[in-house]
Write a protein that holds these residues in place. Structure first.
Motif, PDB file in Angstrom:
ATOM      1  N   ASN A  64       0.821  -1.213   0.000  1.00 14.67           N
ATOM      2  CA  ASN A  64       0.000   0.000   0.000  1.00 14.67           C
ATOM      3  C   ASN A  64       0.858   1.267   0.000  1.00 14.67           C
ATOM      4  N   GLY A  65       2.008   1.207  -0.704  1.00 13.18           N
ATOM      5  CA  GLY A  65       2.868   2.381  -0.796  1.00 13.18           C
ATOM      6  C   GLY A  65       3.682   2.671   0.441  1.00 13.18           C
ATOM      7  N   ALA A  66       3.957   1.635   1.250  1.00 11.65           N
ATOM      8  CA  ALA A  66       4.658   1.849   2.518  1.00 11.65           C
ATOM      9  C   ALA A  66       6.034   2.471   2.324  1.00 11.65           C
ATOM     10  N   ASP A  67       6.693   2.175   1.200  1.00 14.08           N
ATOM     11  CA  ASP A  67       8.057   2.677   1.000  1.00 14.08           C
ATOM     12  C   ASP A  67       8.101   4.167   0.670  1.00 14.08           C
ATOM     13  N   ALA A  68       6.944   4.789   0.513  1.00 12.76           N
ATOM     14  CA  ALA A  68       6.922   6.239   0.288  1.00 12.76           C
ATOM     15  C   ALA A  68       7.299   7.003   1.548  1.00 12.76           C
ATOM     16  N   ILE A  69       7.215   6.341   2.688  1.00 11.88           N
ATOM     17  CA  ILE A  69       7.538   6.994   3.960  1.00 11.88           C
ATOM     18  C   ILE A  69       8.979   6.679   4.330  1.00 11.88           C
ATOM     19  N   GLY A  70       9.797   7.734   4.463  1.00 14.20           N
ATOM     20  CA  GLY A  70      11.178   7.558   4.893  1.00 14.20           C
ATOM     21  C   GLY A  70      11.269   7.636   6.397  1.00 14.20           C
ATOM     22  N   GLN A  71      11.746   8.736   6.906  1.00 12.76           N
ATOM     23  CA  GLN A  71      11.890   8.911   8.351  1.00 12.76           C
ATOM     24  C   GLN A  71      10.600   9.445   8.978  1.00 12.76           C
ATOM     25  N   ILE A  72      10.461   9.165  10.279  1.00 10.80           N
ATOM     26  CA  ILE A  72       9.307   9.624  11.049  1.00 10.80           C
ATOM     27  C   ILE A  72       9.798  10.184  12.375  1.00 10.80           C
ATOM     28  N   GLY A  73       9.253  11.307  12.791  1.00 12.17           N
ATOM     29  CA  GLY A  73       9.591  11.879  14.084  1.00 12.17           C
ATOM     30  C   GLY A  73       8.366  12.456  14.755  1.00 12.17           C
ATOM     31  N   SER A  74       8.405  12.596  16.068  1.00 15.03           N
ATOM     32  CA  SER A  74       7.277  13.165  16.803  1.00 15.03           C
ATOM     33  C   SER A  74       7.781  13.944  18.003  1.00 15.03           C
ATOM     34  N   ASP A  75       6.939  14.845  18.503  1.00 15.53           N
ATOM     35  CA  ASP A  75       7.295  15.633  19.679  1.00 15.53           C
ATOM     36  C   ASP A  75       6.009  16.192  20.280  1.00 15.53           C
ATOM     37  N   ALA A  76       6.076  16.604  21.529  1.00 16.15           N
ATOM     38  CA  ALA A  76       4.938  17.225  22.205  1.00 16.15           C
ATOM     39  C   ALA A  76       5.470  18.109  23.314  1.00 16.15           C
ATOM     40  N   GLY A  77       4.702  19.130  23.684  1.00 19.18           N
ATOM     41  CA  GLY A  77       5.131  20.023  24.745  1.00 19.18           C
ATOM     42  C   GLY A  77       3.966  20.762  25.356  1.00 19.18           C
ATOM     43  N   ASP A  78       4.123  21.218  26.594  1.00 14.78           N
ATOM     44  CA  ASP A  78       3.104  21.983  27.303  1.00 14.78           C
ATOM     45  C   ASP A  78       3.524  23.446  27.396  1.00 14.78           C
ATOM     46  N   GLY A  79       2.642  24.354  27.022  1.00 20.37           N
ATOM     47  CA  GLY A  79       2.908  25.776  27.136  1.00 20.37           C
ATOM     48  C   GLY A  79       4.112  26.225  26.338  1.00 20.37           C
ATOM     49  N   VAL A  80       4.309  25.664  25.163  1.00 19.45           N
ATOM     50  CA  VAL A  80       5.486  25.980  24.350  1.00 19.45           C
ATOM     51  C   VAL A  80       5.121  26.989  23.258  1.00 19.45           C
ATOM     52  N   ASN A  81       6.145  27.567  22.651  1.00 18.40           N
ATOM     53  CA  ASN A  81       5.949  28.537  21.571  1.00 18.40           C
ATOM     54  C   ASN A  81       6.171  27.920  20.197  1.00 18.40           C
ATOM     55  N   GLY A  82       6.106  26.606  20.131  1.00 18.74           N
ATOM     56  CA  GLY A  82       6.277  25.885  18.885  1.00 18.74           C
ATOM     57  C   GLY A  82       7.017  24.591  19.123  1.00 18.74           C
ATOM     58  N   LEU A  83       7.124  23.776  18.075  1.00 15.78           N
ATOM     59  CA  LEU A  83       7.837  22.508  18.159  1.00 15.78           C
ATOM     60  C   LEU A  83       8.645  22.322  16.882  1.00 15.78           C
ATOM     61  N   ALA A  84       9.748  21.594  17.003  1.00 17.50           N
ATOM     62  CA  ALA A  84      10.597  21.298  15.851  1.00 17.50           C
ATOM     63  C   ALA A  84      11.025  19.838  15.913  1.00 17.50           C
ATOM     64  N   ILE A  85      10.945  19.159  14.788  1.00 21.43           N
ATOM     65  CA  ILE A  85      11.381  17.775  14.669  1.00 21.43           C
ATOM     66  C   ILE A  85      12.559  17.754  13.707  1.00 21.43           C
ATOM     67  N   THR A  86      13.696  17.249  14.160  1.00 15.22           N
ATOM     68  CA  THR A  86      14.886  17.200  13.333  1.00 15.22           C
ATOM     69  C   THR A  86      15.128  15.768  12.867  1.00 15.22           C
ATOM     70  N   LEU A  87      14.959  15.542  11.573  1.00 16.49           N
ATOM     71  CA  LEU A  87      15.219  14.240  10.982  1.00 16.49           C
ATOM     72  C   LEU A  87      16.648  14.221  10.436  1.00 16.49           C
ATOM     73  N   GLY A  88      17.103  13.048  10.015  1.00 15.51           N
ATOM     74  CA  GLY A  88      18.405  12.948   9.387  1.00 15.51           C
ATOM     75  C   GLY A  88      18.356  13.485   7.965  1.00 15.51           C
ATOM     76  N   ALA A  89      19.524  13.533   7.317  1.00 18.73           N
ATOM     77  CA  ALA A  89      19.579  14.007   5.933  1.00 18.73           C
ATOM     78  C   ALA A  89      18.671  13.156   5.057  1.00 18.73           C
ATOM     79  N   PHE A  90      17.948  13.805   4.159  1.00 18.42           N
ATOM     80  CA  PHE A  90      17.022  13.097   3.285  1.00 18.42           C
ATOM     81  C   PHE A  90      17.792  12.259   2.258  1.00 18.42           C
ATOM     82  N   GLY A  91      17.168  11.169   1.830  1.00 12.13           N
ATOM     83  CA  GLY A  91      17.788  10.280   0.865  1.00 12.13           C
ATOM     84  C   GLY A  91      17.903  10.870  -0.526  1.00 12.13           C
TER      85      GLY A  91
END
Length: 212
Positions: A64-91
Motif C-alpha cells: 500500500n505504498g509503505a516505501d513512500a515513507i522515509g523517516q518519522i519523528g514526533s514531539d509534544a510540549g506543554d505551554g510551548v511557543n512551537g515545536l521542531a522535529i529534526t530528521l536525518g539528511a534526506f535520501g
C-alpha cells in the motif's frame, strides 16, 4: 482507496496524559478516485478535524505504498511557543518534508516554519484544538510556531519516486575508465570501467541495467 494505514501518532495536552491525539494515515490508489472518506472512532470524542493531502510522483513500492515513507519523528510540549522535529539528511533532494501540528486553540494559531508552505489549518469550535499541515522540499528540520500553547507534532520524509522513463538522466550519468588506455598484449593489462547512473537531480540510481 479502501485501505488506510497509520503512519504515526502522538498524544498531547498535557504531555503527561494526553487528552488529544494527532495521527497521520496513508493510502494509495493506482488511479484518481472520488467519494467520501469515513473516519470512525471506538468511543465518543469531543471534536475532530482532518486534512487530506494528495501527492503525486512519490515512491509506490511496498505494501500500500509503505516505501513512500522515509523517516518519522514526533514531539509534544506543554505551554510551548512551537515545536521542531529534526530528521536525518534526506535520501534525495527531491524528497518532501511533511509536518502535522495540533495545538490547544479554538482558532487559527499555527505559523509554518521558515521555508514551509501551509497546506491547511483547521480550528475547532468545540474543545480547543486546531490542526495544521505544512510541507517543504528537502527540509529535514520540520517546525512551526505559536504562542504558549500545548501542542503535538509529527514530521515525515515523503520519498520521491523515479521520473517516468526509468529515472536515468544521460546528462547527469557518467562513464569512466582507469586507466584510460591499455596496451593490447598477451599479458594481464586491464582497465576498470565505472558507470554511475544518476537521475535528473544528480542523485545515484541503483538497480539500473547497464549495457556497454
Amino acid at each position: 482507496m479502501t485501505t488506510w494505514n497509520e503512519v504515526a501518532t502522538v498524544t498531547f495536552d498535557p504531555v503527561s496524559g494526553g487528552l488529544k491525539r494527532v495521527s497521520v494515515y496513508r493510502a494509495m490508489s493506482a488511479t484518481p478516485g472520488s467519494g467520501p472518506i469515513t473516519i470512525q472512532f471506538t468511543r465518543s470524542v469531543s471534536n475532530a478535524q482532518w486534512i487530506v493531502s494528495q501527492w503525486e510522483g512519490v515512491e509506490t513500492s511496498g505494501v500500500n505504498g509503505a516505501d513512500a515513507i522515509g523517516q518519522i519523528g514526533s514531539d509534544a510540549g506543554d505551554g510551548v511557543n512551537g515545536l521542531a522535529i529534526t530528521l536525518g539528511a534526506f535520501g534525495s533532494s527531491n524528497n518532501v518534508a511533511y509536518g502535522v501540528f495540533g495545538v490547544r486553540s479554538s482558532s487559527v494559531a499555527v505559523t509554518p516554519g521558515a521555508g514551509f508552505m501551509e497546506i491547511s489549518e483547521q480550528p475547532s469550535g468545540e474543545t480547543p484544538a486546531a490542526l495544521q499541515a505544512e510541507y517543504a522540499v528537502n527540509s529535514p528540520t520540520i517546525d512551526a510556531s505559536w504562542s504558549g500553547l500545548n501542542g503535538g507534532a509529527l514530521g515525515l520524509e515523503i520519498k520521491a519516486g523515479l521520473p517516468v522513463g526509468g529515472g536515468v538522466s544521460p546528462s547527469q550519468s557518467s562513464v569512466s575508465a582507469s586507466p584510460t588506455t591499455i596496451t593490447a598484449s598477451t599479458g594481464a593489462s586491464a582497465s576498470t570501467i565505472t558507470v554511475t547512473a544518476r537521475d535528473a537531480s544528480g542523485s545515484p540510481v541503483s538497480g539500473v541495467p547497464v549495457v556497454l
